[in-house]
Write an enzyme that holds these catalytic residues in place. Structure first.
Site, PDB file in Angstrom:
ATOM      1  N   ASP A 144      -7.055   4.201  -4.467  1.00  9.72           N
ATOM      2  CA  ASP A 144      -7.684   4.076  -3.147  1.00  9.72           C
ATOM      3  C   ASP A 144      -8.297   5.455  -2.858  1.00  9.72           C
ATOM      4  O   ASP A 144      -8.543   6.211  -3.811  1.00  9.72           O
ATOM      5  CB  ASP A 144      -6.647   3.673  -2.084  1.00  9.72           C
ATOM      6  CG  ASP A 144      -7.288   3.208  -0.772  1.00  9.72           C
ATOM      7  OD1 ASP A 144      -7.762   2.062  -0.701  1.00  9.72           O
ATOM      8  OD2 ASP A 144      -7.339   4.000   0.194  1.00  9.72           O
ATOM      9  N   LYS A 198       0.859  -1.192   0.000  1.00 10.12           N
ATOM     10  CA  LYS A 198       0.000   0.000   0.000  1.00 10.12           C
ATOM     11  C   LYS A 198       0.882   1.225   0.000  1.00 10.12           C
ATOM     12  O   LYS A 198       1.994   1.191   0.538  1.00 10.12           O
ATOM     13  CB  LYS A 198      -0.868   0.031   1.257  1.00 10.12           C
ATOM     14  CG  LYS A 198      -2.098   0.881   1.122  1.00 10.12           C
ATOM     15  CD  LYS A 198      -3.239   0.074   0.522  1.00 10.12           C
ATOM     16  CE  LYS A 198      -4.453   0.890   0.208  1.00 10.12           C
ATOM     17  NZ  LYS A 198      -5.592   0.036  -0.137  1.00 10.12           N
TER      18      LYS A 198
HETATM   19  P1  NDP Z   1     -12.940   7.701  -2.743  1.00  9.86           P
HETATM   20  O1  NDP Z   1     -11.869   8.688  -2.565  1.00  9.86           O
HETATM   21  O2  NDP Z   1     -13.507   7.464  -4.091  1.00  9.86           O
HETATM   22  O3  NDP Z   1     -14.170   8.044  -1.786  1.00  9.86           O
HETATM   23  C1  NDP Z   1     -13.986   8.114  -0.408  1.00  9.86           C
HETATM   24  C2  NDP Z   1     -15.317   8.473   0.228  1.00  9.86           C
HETATM   25  O4  NDP Z   1     -15.199   8.333   1.643  1.00  9.86           O
HETATM   26  C3  NDP Z   1     -15.709   9.922  -0.021  1.00  9.86           C
HETATM   27  O5  NDP Z   1     -17.099  10.044   0.006  1.00  9.86           O
HETATM   28  C4  NDP Z   1     -15.066  10.621   1.167  1.00  9.86           C
HETATM   29  O6  NDP Z   1     -15.648  11.853   1.524  1.00  9.86           O
HETATM   30  C5  NDP Z   1     -15.313   9.599   2.266  1.00  9.86           C
HETATM   31  N1  NDP Z   1     -14.282   9.745   3.292  1.00  9.86           N
HETATM   32  C6  NDP Z   1     -12.945   9.648   3.124  1.00  9.86           C
HETATM   33  N2  NDP Z   1     -12.304   9.889   4.270  1.00  9.86           N
HETATM   34  C7  NDP Z   1     -13.261  10.145   5.178  1.00  9.86           C
HETATM   35  C8  NDP Z   1     -13.243  10.464   6.549  1.00  9.86           C
HETATM   36  N3  NDP Z   1     -12.086  10.579   7.218  1.00  9.86           N
HETATM   37  N4  NDP Z   1     -14.427  10.643   7.181  1.00  9.86           N
HETATM   38  C9  NDP Z   1     -15.603  10.552   6.516  1.00  9.86           C
HETATM   39  N5  NDP Z   1     -15.686  10.253   5.201  1.00  9.86           N
HETATM   40  C10 NDP Z   1     -14.537  10.056   4.552  1.00  9.86           C
HETATM   41  O7  NDP Z   1     -12.370   6.340  -2.126  1.00  9.86           O
HETATM   42  P2  NDP Z   1     -12.860   4.841  -2.367  1.00  9.86           P
HETATM   43  O8  NDP Z   1     -14.328   4.793  -2.546  1.00  9.86           O
HETATM   44  O9  NDP Z   1     -11.990   4.239  -3.390  1.00  9.86           O
HETATM   45  O10 NDP Z   1     -12.457   4.165  -0.978  1.00  9.86           O
HETATM   46  C11 NDP Z   1     -13.355   4.075   0.118  1.00  9.86           C
HETATM   47  C12 NDP Z   1     -12.903   2.986   1.061  1.00  9.86           C
HETATM   48  O11 NDP Z   1     -12.863   1.741   0.363  1.00  9.86           O
HETATM   49  C13 NDP Z   1     -11.499   3.150   1.642  1.00  9.86           C
HETATM   50  O12 NDP Z   1     -11.468   2.590   2.944  1.00  9.86           O
HETATM   51  C14 NDP Z   1     -10.638   2.304   0.719  1.00  9.86           C
HETATM   52  O13 NDP Z   1      -9.442   1.885   1.351  1.00  9.86           O
HETATM   53  C15 NDP Z   1     -11.567   1.149   0.465  1.00  9.86           C
HETATM   54  N6  NDP Z   1     -11.322   0.345  -0.725  1.00  9.86           N
HETATM   55  C16 NDP Z   1     -11.245   0.905  -1.971  1.00  9.86           C
HETATM   56  C17 NDP Z   1     -11.063   0.106  -3.073  1.00  9.86           C
HETATM   57  C18 NDP Z   1     -11.062   0.644  -4.455  1.00  9.86           C
HETATM   58  O14 NDP Z   1     -11.005  -0.158  -5.383  1.00  9.86           O
HETATM   59  N7  NDP Z   1     -11.159   1.937  -4.672  1.00  9.86           N
HETATM   60  C19 NDP Z   1     -10.847  -1.345  -2.943  1.00  9.86           C
HETATM   61  C20 NDP Z   1     -11.021  -1.843  -1.597  1.00  9.86           C
HETATM   62  C21 NDP Z   1     -11.219  -1.008  -0.555  1.00  9.86           C
HETATM   63  P3  NDP Z   1     -14.849  13.222   1.224  1.00  9.86           P
HETATM   64  O15 NDP Z   1     -14.963  13.414  -0.246  1.00  9.86           O
HETATM   65  O16 NDP Z   1     -15.553  14.252   2.041  1.00  9.86           O
HETATM   66  O17 NDP Z   1     -13.443  13.000   1.675  1.00  9.86           O
HETATM   67  O1  2IT Z   2      -7.861  -1.683  -0.633  1.00  7.96           O
HETATM   68  C1  2IT Z   2      -7.832  -2.174  -1.778  1.00  7.96           C
HETATM   69  O2  2IT Z   2      -7.999  -3.385  -1.966  1.00  7.96           O
HETATM   70  C2  2IT Z   2      -7.639  -1.273  -2.915  1.00  7.96           C
HETATM   71  N1  2IT Z   2      -7.557  -0.064  -2.727  1.00  7.96           N
HETATM   72  C3  2IT Z   2      -7.504  -1.835  -4.300  1.00  7.96           C
HETATM   73  C4  2IT Z   2      -6.120  -2.347  -4.532  1.00  7.96           C
HETATM   74  C5  2IT Z   2      -5.807  -2.769  -5.937  1.00  7.96           C
HETATM   75  O3  2IT Z   2      -4.622  -3.063  -6.153  1.00  7.96           O
HETATM   76  O4  2IT Z   2      -6.677  -2.823  -6.783  1.00  7.96           O
END
Ligand code: NDP
Ligand code: 2IT
Length: 455
Positions: free
Chosen positions: A175, A135
């Site tokens: 992420d 990561k």
């Molecule tokens: P994005 O940046 O697309 O969206 C993040 C969302 O979460 C936004 O709505 C953001 O709001 C909110 N958010 C972020 N930080 C905070 C906080 N401290 N408090 C409240 N709300 C918050 O990220 P993703 O959707 O990609 O990721 C979301 C989660 O999923 C993370 O935990 C990530 O690690 C996990 N994840 C993502 C994957 C992926 O493929 N993208 C894969 C597996 C897991 P704001 O805009 O106000 O910051």
């Molecule tokens: O937390 C996660 O699994 C991710 N942000 C996606 C990682 C990836 O390599 O697609």
């Protein structure tokens, strides 16, 4: 491990291990939390498996292979020179190249990236694909930055990172704060510096080596996991009211799949608050929300104005009555009181779209109430699974169809569900999905490490 003896209780073993870990990694609370969440299942399992204990594998797995920390200097639109800190935690490459996302958020620090890389190692193992865990990220805040600033930051970040990654070494992805736009800038700069067009990042655009379904995969996969858990209990997802947090990549596509399967998402959120739409977020409203977040990069409060629904400033959505809850925003967004609120409103199941969104006492509450609980390493593995399939397609120099990829994703999620059942079923039939995911994820990595000898 030193200090652990055969006559100790499970609780004593976990505490002895955690004391050792806390001393070695002072102040890294999120990292301690993630190791504890795995250790409570894996450490007792090890007692019955001396082959892993003798080789001290779990302790070794809490030490990343290496950590790279670097300066990222860049120029903002006013001509000021800014500096941020960049990281890549290469946690474990026992079963494949390091693989995991890059996070841009002001809260990013070593503890958060170590927890994410540690989790990623077990998650990637669970997918069944040959990927190790890593990561990275930076304490950079993309909010309010122009496209040109984002580009300059990404180029500067990659100018250091590129020498540490490669299709057989380490394959980053997105992420929080890193989506299609950022992956494109990062990949473009890698390609230019290395003079190689390779599958070195995933989540790329479809025009340059990206995979169908990658954008949707994490959210879709999370809903598939909930669907499989409900089916296993003789229930169905259709007709269920769902509370979703976040409004980013994971949340929006979780909502999309919920709608497609006949469930009713009623909330979305961001770090400023949440919207509650009791009639349900339908496809049309979701398309509007996607344009708001993905194109205009606006705030979720605007949804409430547009559709005349409630907006709760500064609040999380867990007090809204629902049958299923999908936390899809960030770590520790469900605390104990939130878990109690969900339970008292009759919540039947939680699938973690975000990484470690529930605190340990929230998990304890869910498990004590015997509701369905899919931990992040299982529930959000769909994203990295399709990343793995993007790597496969890049190696083969071809692209699979959307249908084919969705079929693969569906099968991988069902397989993860079934392995959780295999390793997490208790005598009364209750499935401890956390235990199942931890043990199934651990075994493959541990077997590879044992085979390599001491390193
Ligand atoms: P994005 O940046 O697309 O969206 C993040 C969302 O979460 C936004 O709505 C953001 O709001 C909110 N958010 C972020 N930080 C905070 C906080 N401290 N408090 C409240 N709300 C918050 O990220 P993703 O959707 O990609 O990721 C979301 C989660 O999923 C993370 O935990 C990530 O690690 C996990 N994840 C993502 C994957 C992926 O493929 N993208 C894969 C597996 C897991 P704001 O805009 O106000 O910051
Ligand atoms: O937390 C996660 O699994 C991710 N942000 C996606 C990682 C990836 O390599 O697609």
């Amino acid at each position: 491990m030193k200090g652990i003896t055969a006559n100790m209780s499970k609780a004593e073993i976990v505490e002895t291990f955690m004391n050792w870990l806390r001393q070695r990694n002072p102040g890294e609370q999120e990292f301690h939390q993630a190791v504890y969440e795995v250790g409570i299942n894996v450490l007792p399992f090890l007692l019955k498996h001396p082959e892993y204990t003798e080789t001290n594998i779990f302790a070794r797995l809490t030490e990343p292979d290496r950590i790279i920390v670097f300066r990222v200097a860049w120029q903002d639109d006013d001509g000021n020179i800014q500096v941020n800190r960049g990281y890549r935690v290469q946690h474990c490459n026992a079963i494949g190249p390091y693989k995991g996302g890059i996070r841009f958020h002001p809260s990013v620090n070593l503890s958060i990236l170590k927890f994410l890389a540690f989790e990623q190692t077990f998650k990637n193992s669970l997918t069944g694909l040959p990927m190790g865990g890593g990561k990275g990220g930076a304490d950079f805040d993309p909010k309010g930055k122009s496209d040109a600033e984002i580009m300059r930051f990404c180029q500067s970040f990659m100018t250091e990172l590129y020498r540490h990654i490669g299709p057989y070494t380490d394959v980053p992805a997105g992420d929080i704060g890193v989506g299609a736009r950022e992956v494109s800038y990062l990949f473009g700069q890698y390609k230019r510096l290395a003079n190689q067009f390779t599958g070195v990042l995933t989540g790329k655009g479809l025009a340059f080596g990206g995979s169908e379904i990658r954008v949707e995969a994490t959210g879709y996969g999370c809903v598939y996991m909930m669907e499989d858990m409900l089916k296993h209990r003789g229930d169905a997802i259709e007709g269920k009211t769902a509370v979703v947090s976040g409004s980013g990549n994971v949340a929006l596509y979780a909502a999309e799949k919920l709608i497609e399967l006949g469930a009713k998402p009623v909330t979305l959120s961001d770090s400023s608050g949440f919207v509650f739409d009791p009639a349900g977020i339908d496809s049309e409203k979701l398309a509007w929300a996607k344009a708001l977040k993905e194109v205009r990069r606006g705030r979720i409060a605007e949804y409430a104005e547009e559709f005349k629904v409630e907006y709760h400033q500064g609040k999380r959505p867990w007090n809204v009555p629902c049958q299923i809850a999908l936390p899809c925003a960030t770590q520790n967004e469900i605390e104990h009181a939130d878990a109690e609120a969900l339970l008292s409103n009759g919540c039947l199941g939680v699938a973690e779209g975000a990484n470690m969104p529930s605190t340990q006492d929230a998990i304890d509450a869910f498990q004590a109430a015997r509701i369905l609980f899919a931990p992040s390493k299982a529930a959000n593995a769909g994203g990295v699974a399709v990343s793995g399939l993007e790597m496969t397609q890049n190696s083969m120099r071809l692209s699979w169809s959307r249908d084919e990829l969705n079929r693969h994703l569906r099968e991988i999620m069902l397989d993860i569900h079934n392995r959780c059942v295999e390793h997490g079923s208790e005598r009364d039939g209750f499935v401890n999905y956390l235990k199942g995911a931890n043990i199934a994820g651990f075994i493959k990595v541990a077997d590879a490490m044992r085979a390599y000898g001491v390193m």
